[in-house]
Design a protein around this motif. Structure first.
Motif, mmCIF file in Angstrom:
data_model
loop_
_atom_site.group_PDB
_atom_site.id
_atom_site.type_symbol
_atom_site.label_atom_id
_atom_site.label_comp_id
_atom_site.label_asym_id
_atom_site.label_seq_id
_atom_site.Cartn_x
_atom_site.Cartn_y
_atom_site.Cartn_z
ATOM 1 N N ARG A 139 0.825 -1.211 0.000
ATOM 2 C CA ARG A 139 0.000 0.000 0.000
ATOM 3 C C ARG A 139 0.859 1.261 0.000
ATOM 4 N NH1 ARG A 139 -5.199 -0.031 3.774
ATOM 5 N NH2 ARG A 139 -5.555 1.765 2.399
ATOM 6 N N GLY A 140 2.007 1.204 -0.674
ATOM 7 C CA GLY A 140 2.869 2.362 -0.810
ATOM 8 C C GLY A 140 3.977 2.461 0.211
ATOM 9 N N LEU A 191 3.757 6.029 -4.631
ATOM 10 C CA LEU A 191 2.378 6.447 -4.858
ATOM 11 C C LEU A 191 2.099 6.454 -6.364
ATOM 12 C CD1 LEU A 191 -0.205 7.408 -3.465
ATOM 13 C CD2 LEU A 191 0.631 9.760 -3.699
ATOM 14 N N GLN A 199 -1.918 -0.507 -6.314
ATOM 15 C CA GLN A 199 -1.169 -0.198 -5.090
ATOM 16 C C GLN A 199 -1.933 -0.664 -3.855
ATOM 17 O OE1 GLN A 199 1.229 3.299 -4.853
ATOM 18 N NE2 GLN A 199 0.412 3.886 -2.868
ATOM 19 N N SER A 200 -3.218 -0.404 -3.829
ATOM 20 C CA SER A 200 -4.046 -0.917 -2.736
ATOM 21 C C SER A 200 -5.296 -1.602 -3.263
ATOM 22 C CB SER A 200 -4.451 0.212 -1.783
ATOM 23 O OG SER A 200 -5.345 1.113 -2.419
ATOM 24 N N SER A 221 -6.475 2.076 -7.916
ATOM 25 C CA SER A 221 -5.328 2.859 -7.455
ATOM 26 C C SER A 221 -4.706 3.750 -8.526
ATOM 27 C CB SER A 221 -4.253 1.933 -6.885
ATOM 28 O OG SER A 221 -4.627 1.438 -5.628
ATOM 29 N N ASP A 244 -5.197 6.605 -1.897
ATOM 30 C CA ASP A 244 -3.921 5.980 -1.546
ATOM 31 C C ASP A 244 -2.980 6.988 -0.894
ATOM 32 O OD1 ASP A 244 -4.666 3.499 -2.439
ATOM 33 O OD2 ASP A 244 -3.601 3.631 -4.348
ATOM 34 N N TYR A 277 -3.602 7.365 2.780
ATOM 35 C CA TYR A 277 -3.035 6.265 3.573
ATOM 36 C C TYR A 277 -1.531 6.472 3.783
ATOM 37 C CZ TYR A 277 -1.617 1.594 5.015
ATOM 38 O OH TYR A 277 -1.083 0.535 5.708
#
Length: 423
Positions: free
Chosen positions: A366-367, A377, A382-383, A387, A396, A399
């Motif tokens: 998640r980055g 990012l 990514q999530s 994303s 994102d 987060y």
């Protein structure tokens, strides 16, 4: 040499960098965003002239601002998208420095943070966010040698049919870019061959709702990983001409010759895989499956949305699909140009840290990377599925900003604990 001090240094001022800046500002974190060109430059200079966003204006935006002068259901042009991010950056007061290229990021020796070298001096940053996104280095497969005499362009360098030499065109890649470019060139009066690989083919709209809405209410934007074997499958959807469902059979009826996935080139002849029928069939299955899920959602929730039985009617197979071309003599077919709509690879050659696997891909969750203090990012998936879309990268970024805030709180506690009692 004196270094400029900054707590968070963000590299890139596209949609990811602007979103990151907003959330860092909201957290009260001192930061700077460095951009080697202009804000959202890739929208302006690495897209063809007629490009529009693939999602409607009500959907493909940040929560804090709507597009100015565009109907919610319309599709913004590339210049309108770029202008949107410039305006958004101004609205949030983003500390963006344009014309500054980051050339190297290395961890400080014996000290926290990173030494960042740029074209405008050095920085000392406690945290670094690589917000350069997925579209960094165009990929042209090593299939056709430059000595072939053919004009070869990546889709990022294509602008309009007028830049191509006279003659037919082979477009390789049938995602959103390849399909729209092929259709535009065909409408200009040229013969076009379109190389179609594996793809998803959602409806542009169904029962009065855009596919972006359907993916939202069905929870499909929030899928955390792509289906097995579909990590690099493209999406054939278009916002061009007011938005429409991509129909490869219709493209063939209009004069485009469909061929399979491009495999090899030898002595002037291009060879294609025998997968065209399977690729089209799998795209159809993806399309019909989404219609099924939408119908089930309507019935389950008692919604009054108009039925659309015509959406399930597929056109008859054209000759090029029934009897696919496996070999094409380019000269005999009049092909003088090849446009490679074959995507991009990431380029983090400037980021000299332990945050990549053996293939050079970011190791992250998640980055949050495997290298403490480094964040990514704008990566696809990514999530979640959404994303790499405008609205998805905004969430994102929140987060990632939260994770930086958590790390700052640990450092602040450590500093307070180190102070003598009574100080």
């Amino acid at each position: 040499m004196t270094r400029q001090e900054v707590e968070v240094l963000v590299v890139g001022a596209g949609q990811a960098g602007v979103a990151m800046s907003e959330h860092l500002t909201n957290q009260g974190i001192h930061h700077v965003v460095l951009e080697r060109h202009r804000i959202a430059e890739r929208w302006r200079s690495m897209r063809w002239d007629s490009l529009v966003a693939n999602g409607p204006a009500w959907h493909d935006r940040f929560p804090g601002m709507e597009f100015n002068g565009i109907e919610p259901g319309a599709f913004a042009s590339k210049e309108q998208v770029a202008d949107y991010f410039v305006a958004y950056a101004g609205m949030i007061g983003a500390p963006i420095r344009c014309g500054v290229e980051v050339t190297s990021v290395r961890r400080n020796a014996g000290a926290p943070g990173f030494h960042v070298q740029t074209s405008d001096g050095d920085y000392n940053a406690r945290y670094v966010v690589a917000a350069t996104g997925p579209f960094q280095r165009p990929v042209i497969p090593a299939v056709v040698p430059e000595s072939s005499g053919l004009e070869q362009l990546h889709s990022s360098l294509y602008r309009n049919p007028g830049q191509l030499p006279e003659g037919a065109v082979l477009v390789v890649g049938a995602g959103s870019s390849g399909v729209q470019i092929a259709a535009e060139i065909q409408r200009s009066g040229r013969q076009v061959f379109l190389s179609v690989g594996p793809h998803d083919r959602p409806p542009r709209s169904y029962r009065g709702r855009d596919f972006c809405w359907w993916l939202g209410v069905l929870g499909l934007w929030d899928a955390s990983t792509p289906p097995q074997g579909a990590e690099h499958v493209t999406i054939a959807v278009s916002g061009a001409d007011g938005g429409h469902t991509v129909d490869f059979r219709e493209l063939a009826e209009e004069g485009i010759t469909l061929v399979g996935r491009t495999e090899a080139f030898d002595a002037g002849t291009m060879r294609f895989a025998g997968d065209l029928q399977d690729n089209i069939a799998n795209g159809d299955a993806n399309y019909l499956r989404l219609l099924d899920e939408a119908d089930e959602y309507v019935e389950r929730n008692g919604l009054d949305l108009p039925e659309e039985p015509g959406a399930r009617v597929l056109r008859p197979d054209p000759e090029c699909l029934s009897n696919p071309v496996r070999e094409l003599d380019l000269a005999a077919s009049g092909v003088t140009s090849i446009i490679w709509a074959t995507g991009f690879v990431q380029d983090y050659s400037w980021l000299n840290v332990e945050a990549f696997d053996e293939r050079g891909r970011p190791v992250q969750q998640r980055g949050v990377s495997s290298e403490p203090g480094i964040y990514f990012l704008g990566l696809p998936w990514q999530s979640r599925r959404g994303s790499s879309f405008i609205w998805g990268v905004w969430h994102d970024a929140k987060y990632v900003a939260d994770q930086i805030t958590i790390q700052r709180s640990y450092l602040q506690h450590d500093q307070q604990a180190a102070q003598p009692v009574g100080v």
